[in-house]
Design an enzyme around this catalytic site. Structure first.
Site, PDB file in Angstrom:
ATOM      1  N   ASN A  10       0.851  -1.197   0.000  1.00 27.84           N
ATOM      2  CA  ASN A  10       0.000   0.000   0.000  1.00 27.84           C
ATOM      3  C   ASN A  10       0.884   1.243   0.000  1.00 27.84           C
ATOM      4  OD1 ASN A  10      -1.889   1.976   0.370  1.00 27.84           O
ATOM      5  ND2 ASN A  10      -2.447   1.381   2.466  1.00 27.84           N
ATOM      6  N   LYS A  12       0.000   4.256  -0.518  1.00 25.42           N
ATOM      7  CA  LYS A  12      -0.736   5.435  -0.001  1.00 25.42           C
ATOM      8  C   LYS A  12      -0.530   6.641  -0.930  1.00 25.42           C
ATOM      9  CE  LYS A  12      -0.119   3.478   4.545  1.00 25.42           C
ATOM     10  NZ  LYS A  12      -0.391   3.638   5.958  1.00 25.42           N
ATOM     11  N   HIS A  88     -10.040   0.935   4.444  1.00 22.95           N
ATOM     12  CA  HIS A  88      -8.761   1.159   5.139  1.00 22.95           C
ATOM     13  C   HIS A  88      -8.996   2.176   6.256  1.00 22.95           C
ATOM     14  CE1 HIS A  88      -4.670   2.437   5.983  1.00 22.95           C
ATOM     15  NE2 HIS A  88      -4.276   1.312   5.431  1.00 22.95           N
ATOM     16  N   GLU A  90      -7.446   4.648   7.251  1.00 17.01           N
ATOM     17  CA  GLU A  90      -7.227   6.056   6.891  1.00 17.01           C
ATOM     18  C   GLU A  90      -8.418   6.613   6.111  1.00 17.01           C
ATOM     19  OE1 GLU A  90      -3.347   5.496   5.150  1.00 17.01           O
ATOM     20  OE2 GLU A  90      -2.567   5.026   7.142  1.00 17.01           O
ATOM     21  N   GLU A 154      -6.027  -5.058  10.474  1.00 18.77           N
ATOM     22  CA  GLU A 154      -5.048  -4.000  10.687  1.00 18.77           C
ATOM     23  C   GLU A 154      -5.401  -3.207  11.936  1.00 18.77           C
ATOM     24  OE1 GLU A 154      -2.920  -2.851   6.860  1.00 18.77           O
ATOM     25  OE2 GLU A 154      -4.773  -1.729   6.824  1.00 18.77           O
ATOM     26  N   GLY A 160       1.793   2.220  10.928  1.00 12.70           N
ATOM     27  CA  GLY A 160       2.791   3.287  10.833  1.00 12.70           C
ATOM     28  C   GLY A 160       3.420   3.683  12.156  1.00 12.70           C
ATOM     29  N   SER A 193       2.800  -2.152  10.571  1.00  9.80           N
ATOM     30  CA  SER A 193       4.236  -2.125  10.878  1.00  9.80           C
ATOM     31  C   SER A 193       4.956  -3.439  10.580  1.00  9.80           C
ATOM     32  CB  SER A 193       4.460  -1.686  12.338  1.00  9.80           C
ATOM     33  OG  SER A 193       3.993  -0.360  12.530  1.00  9.80           O
TER      34      SER A 193
HETATM   35  C1  PEP Z   1      -1.281   0.152   6.043  1.00  8.18           C
HETATM   36  O1  PEP Z   1      -1.417   1.352   5.912  1.00  8.18           O
HETATM   37  O2  PEP Z   1      -2.106  -0.628   5.526  1.00  8.18           O
HETATM   38  C2  PEP Z   1      -0.155  -0.348   6.810  1.00  8.18           C
HETATM   39  C3  PEP Z   1      -0.178  -1.579   7.203  1.00  8.18           C
HETATM   40  O3  PEP Z   1       0.842   0.550   7.075  1.00  8.18           O
HETATM   41  P1  PEP Z   1       2.226   0.259   7.835  1.00  8.18           P
HETATM   42  O4  PEP Z   1       2.798  -1.021   7.253  1.00  8.18           O
HETATM   43  O5  PEP Z   1       3.084   1.441   7.531  1.00  8.18           O
HETATM   44  O6  PEP Z   1       1.915   0.110   9.269  1.00  8.18           O
END
Ligand code: PEP
Length: 233
Positions: A10, A12, A88, A90, A154, A160, A193
């Site tokens: 992803n 973003k 997601h 976000e 998630e 993040g 992460s």
């Molecule tokens: C995400 O945004 O789907 C995600 C898992 O981000 P990160 O790996 O940076 O935590």
């Protein structure tokens, strides 16, 4: 039979990472793991032209109309996308997408021939209050009997932040999610992460079918390590 892993990158609201279209690009899917990149809308077509497997970060189920700034799932499919992220965290946060909106996206994706990656996860307060299962059950409610989707668990507090639940905790949560699903073979990914250093621990768990990777997917060599972990399983 070896398990088939799925790894989503992803990107973003970032441009394509260095070497994304190189001959030895770590973003090229070679079968197992199945690798799908999720570029910004502006980069979808050039990634498709370079033969990457491509998903969109969001899409609307309506075919056309007065939805300024949005893209129809039907168009995503026509251009060559195979997957679409739905819900997601976000998007839930910044675009106020609700569980009802997201359920329409999941159904719309399938109707348009796209595989929805349905994202769910609790936030830090909910986890602290011991509400994780309740939150996940609520988020899943409208889609629990859907066939053909992929789920990405998630936890919002892990996205993040560099913090993660342990692989065992994720495994238990995936088992809980699976218990609510009609199709027990649904792939369930972990996201939050994931790095080259911790991926092997997650992939070793029977209940974890792959990862949705944000930050580390923008670093080609880090992403290559994650892919290598899945290949070794
Ligand atoms: C995400 O945004 O789907 C995600 C898992 O981000 P990160 O790996 O940076 O935590």
């Amino acid at each position: 039979m070896a398990k088939k892993f799925f790894i989503g990158a992803n990107w973003k609201m970032n441009t394509v990472p260095l070497g994304w279209d190189a001959a030895d690009s770590p973003y090229i899917s070679t079968g197992n793991p199945n690798i799908v990149v999720f570029p910004s809308s502006l980069d979808l077509c050039r990634c498709i032209e370079k033969k990457l497997s491509v998903g969109a970060q969001c899409g609307r189920p309506e075919t056309a109309g007065a939805f300024t700034g949005d893209i129809a799932m039907q168009e995503l499919k026509k251009r060559g996308c195979t997957h679409v992220l739905c819900g997601h965290s976000e998007r839930r946060q910044h675009h106020h997408e609700t569980d009802a909106d997201i359920a329409l996206q999941v159904q719309g994706a399938l109707k348009n021939g796209l595989i929805p990656i349905f994202c769910i996860g609790e936030n830090a307060d909910q986890r602290e209050m011991g509400e994780t299962e309740e939150v996940l059950a609520e988020q899943l409610l409208r889609c629990a009997s859907v066939k053909g989707m992929i789920i990405a668990y998630e936890p919002v507090w892990a996205i993040g932040t560099g913090k993660t639940p342990t692989p065992k905790e994720v495994s238990e949560t995936h088992a809980f999610i699976r218990s609510l699903l009609k199709d027990k073979k649904t792939q369930i990914l972990y996201g939050g992460s994931v790095t080259g250093n911790n991926a092997a621990g997650f992939f070793a768990e029977e209940e974890i079918d792959g990862a949705l990777v944000g930050g580390a997917s923008l670093k080609p060599e880090e992403f290559r390590k994650i892919v290598a972990c899945a290949k070794k399983m």
